[in-house]
Structure formats: C-alpha cells, structure tokens
Design a protein around this motif. Sequence first.
Motif, PDB file in Angstrom:
ATOM      1  N   MET A 180       0.809  -1.212   0.000  1.00  0.00           N
ATOM      2  CA  MET A 180       0.000   0.000   0.000  1.00  0.00           C
ATOM      3  C   MET A 180       0.845   1.267   0.000  1.00  0.00           C
ATOM      4  N   ILE A 181       0.378   2.252  -0.743  1.00  0.00           N
ATOM      5  CA  ILE A 181       1.025   3.558  -0.804  1.00  0.00           C
ATOM      6  C   ILE A 181       0.358   4.477   0.223  1.00  0.00           C
ATOM      7  N   PHE A 182       1.169   5.288   0.899  1.00  0.00           N
ATOM      8  CA  PHE A 182       0.640   6.254   1.858  1.00  0.00           C
ATOM      9  C   PHE A 182       1.126   7.652   1.492  1.00  0.00           C
ATOM     10  N   ILE A 217      -7.136  10.296   9.064  1.00  0.00           N
ATOM     11  CA  ILE A 217      -6.936   9.306   8.004  1.00  0.00           C
ATOM     12  C   ILE A 217      -8.143   9.341   7.083  1.00  0.00           C
ATOM     13  N   LEU A 218      -7.898   9.502   5.772  1.00  0.00           N
ATOM     14  CA  LEU A 218      -8.965   9.546   4.766  1.00  0.00           C
ATOM     15  C   LEU A 218      -8.793   8.360   3.819  1.00  0.00           C
ATOM     16  N   ILE A 219      -9.769   7.458   3.794  1.00  0.00           N
ATOM     17  CA  ILE A 219      -9.687   6.254   2.961  1.00  0.00           C
ATOM     18  C   ILE A 219     -10.664   6.396   1.790  1.00  0.00           C
ATOM     19  N   HIS A 220     -10.141   6.242   0.587  1.00  0.00           N
ATOM     20  CA  HIS A 220     -10.890   6.578  -0.624  1.00  0.00           C
ATOM     21  C   HIS A 220     -11.875   5.487  -1.060  1.00  0.00           C
ATOM     22  N   PRO A 221     -12.824   5.850  -1.944  1.00  0.00           N
ATOM     23  CA  PRO A 221     -13.775   4.877  -2.490  1.00  0.00           C
ATOM     24  C   PRO A 221     -13.141   3.967  -3.536  1.00  0.00           C
ATOM     25  N   MET A 222     -13.924   3.007  -3.977  1.00  0.00           N
ATOM     26  CA  MET A 222     -13.535   2.096  -5.048  1.00  0.00           C
ATOM     27  C   MET A 222     -13.333   2.852  -6.363  1.00  0.00           C
ATOM     28  N   PHE A 223     -12.368   2.375  -7.181  1.00  0.00           N
ATOM     29  CA  PHE A 223     -12.092   2.895  -8.519  1.00  0.00           C
ATOM     30  C   PHE A 223     -11.547   4.327  -8.510  1.00  0.00           C
ATOM     31  N   THR A 224     -11.087   4.804  -7.348  1.00  0.00           N
ATOM     32  CA  THR A 224     -10.443   6.109  -7.276  1.00  0.00           C
ATOM     33  C   THR A 224      -9.135   5.932  -6.515  1.00  0.00           C
ATOM     34  N   ASN A 225      -8.522   7.021  -6.127  1.00  0.00           N
ATOM     35  CA  ASN A 225      -7.371   6.962  -5.223  1.00  0.00           C
ATOM     36  C   ASN A 225      -7.437   8.200  -4.323  1.00  0.00           C
ATOM     37  N   SER A 226      -6.363   8.513  -3.655  1.00  0.00           N
ATOM     38  CA  SER A 226      -6.413   9.609  -2.684  1.00  0.00           C
ATOM     39  C   SER A 226      -6.656  10.974  -3.326  1.00  0.00           C
ATOM     40  N   PRO A 273      -4.130   6.892   2.430  1.00  0.00           N
ATOM     41  CA  PRO A 273      -3.719   5.620   1.836  1.00  0.00           C
ATOM     42  C   PRO A 273      -4.248   5.478   0.404  1.00  0.00           C
ATOM     43  N   VAL A 274      -3.499   4.781  -0.435  1.00  0.00           N
ATOM     44  CA  VAL A 274      -3.997   4.334  -1.738  1.00  0.00           C
ATOM     45  C   VAL A 274      -4.163   2.816  -1.633  1.00  0.00           C
ATOM     46  N   LEU A 275      -5.392   2.360  -1.690  1.00  0.00           N
ATOM     47  CA  LEU A 275      -5.707   0.961  -1.432  1.00  0.00           C
ATOM     48  C   LEU A 275      -5.121   0.031  -2.488  1.00  0.00           C
ATOM     49  N   ASP A 276      -4.799  -1.179  -2.068  1.00  0.00           N
ATOM     50  CA  ASP A 276      -4.329  -2.191  -3.008  1.00  0.00           C
ATOM     51  C   ASP A 276      -5.352  -2.377  -4.136  1.00  0.00           C
ATOM     52  N   GLY A 277      -4.826  -2.708  -5.314  1.00  0.00           N
ATOM     53  CA  GLY A 277      -5.678  -2.887  -6.481  1.00  0.00           C
ATOM     54  C   GLY A 277      -5.930  -1.599  -7.227  1.00  0.00           C
ATOM     55  N   HIS A 278      -5.585  -0.465  -6.625  1.00  0.00           N
ATOM     56  CA  HIS A 278      -5.873   0.836  -7.211  1.00  0.00           C
ATOM     57  C   HIS A 278      -4.608   1.552  -7.677  1.00  0.00           C
ATOM     58  N   TYR A 279      -3.526   0.805  -7.831  1.00  0.00           N
ATOM     59  CA  TYR A 279      -2.302   1.314  -8.445  1.00  0.00           C
ATOM     60  C   TYR A 279      -1.608   0.127  -9.116  1.00  0.00           C
ATOM     61  N   LYS A 280      -0.756   0.407 -10.065  1.00  0.00           N
ATOM     62  CA  LYS A 280      -0.181  -0.620 -10.928  1.00  0.00           C
ATOM     63  C   LYS A 280       0.600  -1.673 -10.143  1.00  0.00           C
ATOM     64  N   ASN A 289      -6.874  -7.441   4.950  1.00  0.00           N
ATOM     65  CA  ASN A 289      -5.507  -7.185   4.505  1.00  0.00           C
ATOM     66  C   ASN A 289      -5.204  -5.690   4.435  1.00  0.00           C
ATOM     67  N   GLU A 290      -6.193  -4.898   3.974  1.00  0.00           N
ATOM     68  CA  GLU A 290      -6.006  -3.445   3.930  1.00  0.00           C
ATOM     69  C   GLU A 290      -5.859  -2.873   5.337  1.00  0.00           C
ATOM     70  N   THR A 291      -6.699  -3.352   6.252  1.00  0.00           N
ATOM     71  CA  THR A 291      -6.640  -2.878   7.637  1.00  0.00           C
ATOM     72  C   THR A 291      -5.288  -3.165   8.261  1.00  0.00           C
ATOM     73  N   ARG A 292      -4.769  -4.363   8.036  1.00  0.00           N
ATOM     74  CA  ARG A 292      -3.469  -4.728   8.618  1.00  0.00           C
ATOM     75  C   ARG A 292      -2.370  -3.800   8.134  1.00  0.00           C
ATOM     76  N   GLN A 293      -2.400  -3.433   6.856  1.00  0.00           N
ATOM     77  CA  GLN A 293      -1.360  -2.546   6.328  1.00  0.00           C
ATOM     78  C   GLN A 293      -1.459  -1.141   6.925  1.00  0.00           C
ATOM     79  N   ILE A 294      -2.680  -0.665   7.121  1.00  0.00           N
ATOM     80  CA  ILE A 294      -2.858   0.646   7.754  1.00  0.00           C
ATOM     81  C   ILE A 294      -2.368   0.599   9.200  1.00  0.00           C
ATOM     82  N   GLU A 295      -2.675  -0.481   9.904  1.00  0.00           N
ATOM     83  CA  GLU A 295      -2.203  -0.637  11.287  1.00  0.00           C
ATOM     84  C   GLU A 295      -0.684  -0.627  11.350  1.00  0.00           C
TER      85      GLU A 295
END
Length: 259
Positions: A20-22, A34-43, A62-69, A78-84
């Motif tokens: 994950m990118i922060f 902390i601002l977590i973005h919707p699906m099909f977008t990024n920060s 954060p930029v959620l997994d699946g939303h960057y190359k 899995n997303e929660t663990r990375q933010i933690e």
Amino acid sequence: MQTEGMGSVNGADCRRRKSMIFNYEGNPNKPVAILIHPMFTNSECYQEIVPLLKEKYYVMLPVLDGHYKGSIFVSVDNETRQIEREIERKKLGRIKMLLGISLGATIALDYFAKNSNRVAQVYLDGAPIFYWKHLSKIGNKIFYRIVREMQKDPQRGEEKMNHYFSGMGKNMVAVCKDITKETCEGLGSACYACRKLEIPSSQQKKMHFLFGTKESARLCERGLKRKYGNAMFTHMKGYGHCGYILRQPKKYAHMLMTF
C-alpha cells in the motif's frame, strides 16, 4: 505531498508485487486524520478538502491495493493490517479523525472495530455494509464489467463516470486502467460479504454514518441501526453516492471539523 510505501513484496507472494502507498499532507505535529478513498479512485478524490483539513490535521491518505499498478485488492482485513502497520511504523499514536467513503468506509469500519480505543471519531460515508455473501460473485462481475468498459473506451468511461460522480471521471479512468479481474473479485466480497463486527456500545457513540437520500447504499442502513444503535446517522438530502463531498467540498470539510 509526501509519499511513502511499505516496500516491495518478493518471494512466495508473487501476486502482490507492491504494498500500500501512503501519502501525507500537513504538519506531523498536529492531530492525525486518516482519509480512505472509495472504489475505482485513489487519494486524489480528496484533493478539494485536504487543503482545508490540513490546517487542523496531519492527514494520512492511503492508496488501497488494487488501485495502483502491480497491486491486487485481496480483502478488507488485509487493507486494515497494512494501515495498522503504517500507523505503528510512523508512531502516529491516537487517531483524531477517521473518514472512509464507500469501499473506504468498509475498511474504516473494520479498522475502528479493531482499534476503537485509539480513534476519537469515525465518519462512514455511503458505507456498503451488506451481509449478502451469495451476491458477491454477481458484484465481482458487475465491477469487472465497469472496469473493462473504461479500459476499452476511456473517453466514454470518463463521460459516464462524470455523470454519476461529478468531476471524478478522469481520475476513475486513470485508476481503472490498472485494476484487474482478481481485484474485482476481492472488491465484490468486500462490499457484499461483510463480517458482522462487534463494537462496544460505549464506542459506538464515536461513529457517524452518512448517507445521501438518493444512494442505494442506504439499503443497509436499517441493519446498521440495529447493529450499532448508539451511532449517529445523518442523511444528505438530494445527494447520491459520494455526492455531497463532490458537490459541496467546503461544506463537507466544515462538517467533518465541527460535528
């Protein structure tokens, strides 16, 4: 904007080549938001409110997994663990404000359920918290069809997304070019096969659910009210999914800072 990643993943897990990118905005000495973005977008979807929020907060985006190359969205957990892990790595301490919109709200709720004592307030906008596991495969197919349409015809995809999500079409097309079928499978489960999270009644008072009166995510509101009876529920009259932040960003930011 300061950007940080958690390094590369190699060896056994070849499906997820990146973590994950922060992104960060503001003064690190200020309270954390902390601002977590919707699906099909990024920060970038928060670009209109971050300049206002960073006057008061140190903002993690954060930029959620699946939303960057090179990445795949596997699960909410899995997303929660990375933010933690990132919060621990940066020694951020107490979270003054946590916001999630749509898919981001699902992840924000999961984080809050596991860490409610360290979060002062959580805002869950358009949260698709459905317990309909049998529909997750249908959701997978719908999400992948949307992605493929935008990949095949970006101009039409941008126009279509702008119609539903004012001004977000360009960003959504850019993000969707890197979204895979595997990610859509994870997203379907994230939206339709949610876990029933237990949150103490005393902690529920920190929870603010926001729904536009014209959005389909409101279908889960009755169940959420039964589950989280001490939470606050606010309706944005006349707005659809993600509509209030996109059309009224200054009012949205003021709402977050004065609730």
